[in-house]
Design a protein around this motif. Sequence first.
Motif, mmCIF file in Angstrom:
data_model
loop_
_atom_site.group_PDB
_atom_site.id
_atom_site.type_symbol
_atom_site.label_atom_id
_atom_site.label_comp_id
_atom_site.label_asym_id
_atom_site.label_seq_id
_atom_site.Cartn_x
_atom_site.Cartn_y
_atom_site.Cartn_z
ATOM 1 N N TYR A 21 -14.787 -11.862 8.999
ATOM 2 C CA TYR A 21 -15.047 -13.308 8.962
ATOM 3 C C TYR A 21 -15.055 -13.873 10.368
ATOM 4 O O TYR A 21 -14.501 -13.292 11.310
ATOM 5 C CB TYR A 21 -14.012 -14.027 8.096
ATOM 6 C CG TYR A 21 -12.588 -13.980 8.622
ATOM 7 C CD1 TYR A 21 -12.073 -15.031 9.378
ATOM 8 C CD2 TYR A 21 -11.750 -12.891 8.342
ATOM 9 C CE1 TYR A 21 -10.766 -14.996 9.860
ATOM 10 C CE2 TYR A 21 -10.456 -12.847 8.807
ATOM 11 C CZ TYR A 21 -9.967 -13.901 9.559
ATOM 12 O OH TYR A 21 -8.678 -13.857 10.032
ATOM 13 N N ASP A 22 -15.716 -15.035 10.491
ATOM 14 C CA ASP A 22 -15.716 -15.774 11.741
ATOM 15 C C ASP A 22 -15.265 -17.197 11.440
ATOM 16 O O ASP A 22 -14.647 -17.447 10.395
ATOM 17 C CB ASP A 22 -17.090 -15.722 12.425
ATOM 18 C CG ASP A 22 -18.224 -16.216 11.533
ATOM 19 O OD1 ASP A 22 -17.973 -17.078 10.660
ATOM 20 O OD2 ASP A 22 -19.371 -15.750 11.698
ATOM 21 N N TYR A 25 -18.028 -18.260 8.243
ATOM 22 C CA TYR A 25 -18.351 -17.446 7.091
ATOM 23 C C TYR A 25 -17.438 -16.231 6.971
ATOM 24 O O TYR A 25 -16.908 -15.734 7.969
ATOM 25 C CB TYR A 25 -19.790 -16.940 7.175
ATOM 26 C CG TYR A 25 -20.842 -18.018 7.232
ATOM 27 C CD1 TYR A 25 -21.119 -18.817 6.124
ATOM 28 C CD2 TYR A 25 -21.588 -18.234 8.401
ATOM 29 C CE1 TYR A 25 -22.095 -19.801 6.180
ATOM 30 C CE2 TYR A 25 -22.571 -19.220 8.457
ATOM 31 C CZ TYR A 25 -22.812 -19.996 7.343
ATOM 32 O OH TYR A 25 -23.777 -20.964 7.399
ATOM 33 N N ALA A 26 -17.318 -15.756 5.723
ATOM 34 C CA ALA A 26 -16.764 -14.432 5.449
ATOM 35 C C ALA A 26 -17.901 -13.561 4.937
ATOM 36 O O ALA A 26 -18.778 -14.036 4.197
ATOM 37 C CB ALA A 26 -15.647 -14.506 4.423
ATOM 38 N N TYR A 27 -17.903 -12.290 5.345
ATOM 39 C CA TYR A 27 -19.010 -11.376 5.041
ATOM 40 C C TYR A 27 -18.487 -10.153 4.289
ATOM 41 O O TYR A 27 -17.308 -9.842 4.319
ATOM 42 C CB TYR A 27 -19.673 -10.898 6.327
ATOM 43 C CG TYR A 27 -20.105 -11.991 7.276
ATOM 44 C CD1 TYR A 27 -21.418 -12.456 7.291
ATOM 45 C CD2 TYR A 27 -19.194 -12.560 8.174
ATOM 46 C CE1 TYR A 27 -21.821 -13.447 8.167
ATOM 47 C CE2 TYR A 27 -19.589 -13.555 9.056
ATOM 48 C CZ TYR A 27 -20.896 -14.000 9.049
ATOM 49 O OH TYR A 27 -21.288 -14.983 9.919
ATOM 50 N N SER A 31 -19.115 -10.839 -1.258
ATOM 51 C CA SER A 31 -18.246 -11.871 -0.688
ATOM 52 C C SER A 31 -18.422 -13.221 -1.376
ATOM 53 O O SER A 31 -17.440 -13.932 -1.613
ATOM 54 C CB SER A 31 -18.506 -12.010 0.815
ATOM 55 O OG SER A 31 -19.878 -12.215 1.080
ATOM 56 N N ASP A 36 -14.996 -14.223 -3.689
ATOM 57 C CA ASP A 36 -14.320 -15.448 -3.264
ATOM 58 C C ASP A 36 -13.844 -16.255 -4.468
ATOM 59 O O ASP A 36 -12.692 -16.706 -4.524
ATOM 60 C CB ASP A 36 -15.232 -16.287 -2.366
ATOM 61 C CG ASP A 36 -16.612 -16.536 -2.963
ATOM 62 O OD1 ASP A 36 -16.916 -16.016 -4.057
ATOM 63 O OD2 ASP A 36 -17.397 -17.269 -2.327
ATOM 64 N N LYS A 280 -22.893 -13.960 2.350
ATOM 65 C CA LYS A 280 -21.713 -14.533 3.010
ATOM 66 C C LYS A 280 -21.248 -15.764 2.248
ATOM 67 O O LYS A 280 -21.997 -16.353 1.464
ATOM 68 C CB LYS A 280 -22.024 -14.893 4.460
ATOM 69 C CG LYS A 280 -23.232 -15.784 4.692
ATOM 70 C CD LYS A 280 -23.539 -15.906 6.173
ATOM 71 C CE LYS A 280 -24.756 -16.790 6.437
ATOM 72 N NZ LYS A 280 -26.004 -16.159 5.944
ATOM 73 N N TYR A 283 -15.967 -19.699 3.395
ATOM 74 C CA TYR A 283 -14.635 -19.499 2.837
ATOM 75 C C TYR A 283 -13.698 -20.685 3.037
ATOM 76 O O TYR A 283 -12.743 -20.873 2.278
ATOM 77 C CB TYR A 283 -14.006 -18.224 3.411
ATOM 78 C CG TYR A 283 -13.668 -18.288 4.889
ATOM 79 C CD1 TYR A 283 -12.403 -18.672 5.317
ATOM 80 C CD2 TYR A 283 -14.617 -17.960 5.853
ATOM 81 C CE1 TYR A 283 -12.094 -18.725 6.671
ATOM 82 C CE2 TYR A 283 -14.325 -18.016 7.201
ATOM 83 C CZ TYR A 283 -13.054 -18.393 7.604
ATOM 84 O OH TYR A 283 -12.745 -18.451 8.945
#
Length: 304
Positions: A21-22, A25-27, A31, A36, A280, A283
């Motif tokens: 994740y960044d 987004y979570a990848y 996901s 999620d 993605k 999140y």
Amino acid sequence: MIGHIDTVFPLGTAAERPFRYDDTYAYGPGSSDIKDGSLLMYYIIKELPAELNEKLNIVVVFNPGEEIGSIYSRYVYADYAKRTRYAFVYEGASAAGASCAERKGGIVYTVRFKGVAGHCGYVFTNGAKSAVHEMGRWIVALSDMQDEEKGTSVNIGTAHGGIGKNTVAPDAVMEVDIRIKDNSEPDRFYAAIAHFTEEAKSRGIGIEVERRFKPALVYTDEVRAYVEHVEEITKAAGIPFSYAPRGGLSDANILASYGCICLDGLGPTTGGGGHSPNEKTQYKTAEHFKNLSLFLMKDIADNK
């Protein structure tokens, strides 16, 4: 509460592109479809106040087979849905953050055609019967059944057949995906397929049909009344809420067919790329949708 724990990706995909994740987004595989939402269900139940739990009868289902059409789990749903007033489904909210209470249904056909091979230069005397020619008739006839006014689309997704240009095709197969808004539409297609099958047999072509069906999630007066109620109470509480129709299918389609009120798209907002390596999830929206679910559950408990 409904979520699913399977994905469309084969075994080993998570090793190739694991979860990360960044800031936005979570990848990773599944996901947003819907690891999620399934994880969010756990935290909603974990944080459910004791007084709500005492007032409500909650069933939480983690479906292991949604991506193959819930062909086994739908029987579990039937048992509970008949006794359920409200069903919350944790597919992701749309990219704009909208939940949904209306989805198209779907009829998926796999049709196999069995002809008789023969040299294409002697078709008037060798008894050859083309499976590909017959498949072509079906493609045209089914495509002509598309109805924009009713919201019914017909997609011939794949079509294969034959063994060479100079050989009459002994075999062919096609896959058809029909999307519907009106749950009376399947009868029209069932009758047409039966008619096409009899015609094909009269021409010496064998037919094998496989069919899967999910009913449409229909925006009934009862559902509309509940959505309008949700709009009213969330607005008064200052909680963002919006909804929009969807073209894709979910387990809400099955649940609603038993008469319960379904609110879908209660999972975190998608980041796009569903069913692809670019999938993605946004999140950070999970906190909002957790609070929304707890708020709606409290409303149900208060009005029980």
